[in-house]
Motif scaffolding. Structure first.
Motif, PDB file in Angstrom:
ATOM      1  N   TYR A   6       0.823  -1.201   0.000  1.00  5.41           N
ATOM      2  CA  TYR A   6       0.000   0.000   0.000  1.00  5.41           C
ATOM      3  C   TYR A   6       0.864   1.261   0.000  1.00  5.41           C
ATOM      4  CZ  TYR A   6      -4.590  -2.139   0.700  1.00  5.41           C
ATOM      5  OH  TYR A   6      -5.741  -2.800   0.545  1.00  5.41           O
ATOM      6  N   THR A  61      -7.588  -3.421  -6.223  1.00  2.00           N
ATOM      7  CA  THR A  61      -7.787  -2.638  -5.012  1.00  2.00           C
ATOM      8  C   THR A  61      -8.744  -1.469  -5.244  1.00  2.00           C
ATOM      9  OG1 THR A  61      -5.599  -3.219  -4.190  1.00  2.00           O
ATOM     10  CG2 THR A  61      -6.605  -1.252  -3.264  1.00  2.00           C
ATOM     11  N   TYR A  71      -6.984   1.558   1.417  1.00  2.97           N
ATOM     12  CA  TYR A  71      -5.763   2.008   0.746  1.00  2.97           C
ATOM     13  C   TYR A  71      -5.577   3.512   0.909  1.00  2.97           C
ATOM     14  CZ  TYR A  71      -2.616   3.051  -3.170  1.00  2.97           C
ATOM     15  OH  TYR A  71      -1.577   3.505  -3.938  1.00  2.97           O
TER      16      TYR A  71
END
Ligand SMILES: [Zn+2]
Ligand SMILES: [Zn+2]
Length: 395
Positions: A6, A61, A71
């Motif tokens: 991330y 994501t 995120y």
């Protein structure tokens, strides 16, 4: 997906969309890129494959509302609330990174195990940069060339007088075929699309910037599509160059001389490194060295030493000099001839140190024998060992 991923990966950048992009926009961009980099359309192209993976990962994501929120939070958290304990809480003073995260367990926050196991500390220790300190972009900056070490052997005379010697240096230089570009003849490297030529992939997170060499171009800022066959695209080759090195007068055997700027060439306009030359000096059959002085041992006869005389003594690269030996000179006495030694850096000269060695004749002939017998008679009663024997008794 780990916390490290991330923090390291900018999924928005990968998909080429703004952080505020709507779901539709993300989907559109993803489809376009996925078509372009799909392995079926790029058979055998590993870069395209890598890119395709990145795109898929980013889309995974960002297309999931929950994951995208996580995120975004992870990255914004690092931007605002980040504090380094022991640094007074001031942003921008992160020193070491490693060990600086006590009580701040990212693993708890994100439910990932990796960050809690030191992975994050490693990550930050390596790539963490204080934005205020201008830490980003180190790869793209000019870099000083490496220091190079070599050695050379000089004659005694050259070491005394100084000389210029050719030195053959082997080192990593630009590939002569592609002139260091790494690209096949007739082609040129392209600006790296990932880092846009900076050589760095960096992400700015609030007060801090993370930076590391760009993975696509390995920090070079350029990518080669058609590599030079000679260097396999590296642009480097082992090269030999010859330089003329000025060795100053008066170097000693084993001395290391520094020649500024004669080392490996710098990169991206950086200065060259220094060259260190270890000097070996071959001995001279007659002269020796004692710092800035030259030494020489000269034989003298018994009468020369006893009666005194003027003797001719060799000098370094010059005419013999005359040294006056006073009457009664013992064996091993040293006389100094000023200015006949080694040239110093200030232009003055050291001295020539002349040590006499009294030679005892082996064959003297009838006349010589008579003379020596007369000498014995004349000095009868003198015992040169008397004092020695006396002093040996003391204590
Ligand atoms: Zn090449
Ligand atoms: Zn790059």
């Amino acid at each position: 997906m780990s916390t490290k991923d991330y923090l390291e990966k900018d999924y928005y950048k990968v998909l080429g969309v703004p952080k505020t992009a709507a779901a539709d926009e993300i989907k559109q961009s993803y489809r376009k890129l996925a078509r372009k980099y799909h392995p079926d359309a790029n058979k055998g192209d590993r870069k395209a494959e890598e890119r395709f993976k990145e795109i898929s990962e980013a889309y995974n994501t960002l297309s999931d509302e929950k994951k995208r929120k996580e995120y975004d939070e992870a990255r914004s958290l690092f931007g605002g609330g980040f504090r380094v304990p022991g640094a007074g809480g001031r942003p921008g003073t992160a020193g070491t990174g490693a060990g600086g995260f006590g009580g701040f367990d990212l693993g708890d926050l994100f439910g990932g195990a990796e960050a809690g196991q030191g992975g994050l500390g490693d990550l930050l220790g390596g790539v963490f940069r204080n934005r205020g300190g201008g830490g980003t972009g180190t790869q793209a900056r000019p870099r000083r060339g490496a220091d190079v070490e070599t050695e050379t052997t000089l004659s005694f005379g050259d070491a005394v007088d100084g000389t210029t010697v050719p030195l053959h240096l082997t080192g990593d230089g630009p590939c002569p075929v592609c002139h260091g570009t790494g690209a096949k003849a007739g082609t040129v490297p392209k600006v790296c699309p990932t880092c846009e030529g900076t050589g760095q992939s960096s992400r700015n997170l609030g007060n801090f910037a993370f930076s590391e060499p760009c993975k696509t171009c390995r920090g070079r800022g350029l990518v080669v599509e058609d590599p030079c066959a000679s260097c396999n695209g590296s642009g480097h080759a082992t090269s030999t160059r010859t330089i003329q090195a000025r060795i100053p007068a008066g170097v000693n055997d084993g001395q290391r001389i520094k020649l500024r700027g004669k080392g490996a060439p710098g990169e991206r306009g950086g200065p060259a490194g220094d060259l260190y030359v270890r000097v070996h000096v071959t001995p001279h059959p007659v002269f020796g060295r004692s710092g800035g002085n030259l030494t020489v041992t000269v034989p003298v006869t018994v009468p020369e030493a006893a009666l005194g005389s003027e003797i001719k003594v060799p000098s370094h690269r010059g005419v013999p000099v005359t040294v006056r030996i006073p009457a009664g000179t013992p064996n091993g006495r040293t006389f100094r001839v000023r200015g006949k030694g080694v040239r110093r850096s200030d232009g003055t000269y050291g001295d020539l140190l002349v040590t006499v060695e009294v030679m005892v004749p082996k064959n003297v002939g009838t006349k010589g024998r008579k003379a020596l017998e007369d000498l014995r008679e004349a000095t009868a009663g003198e015992d040169p060992r008397e004092e020695l024997l006396q002093r040996a008794k003391e204590t």
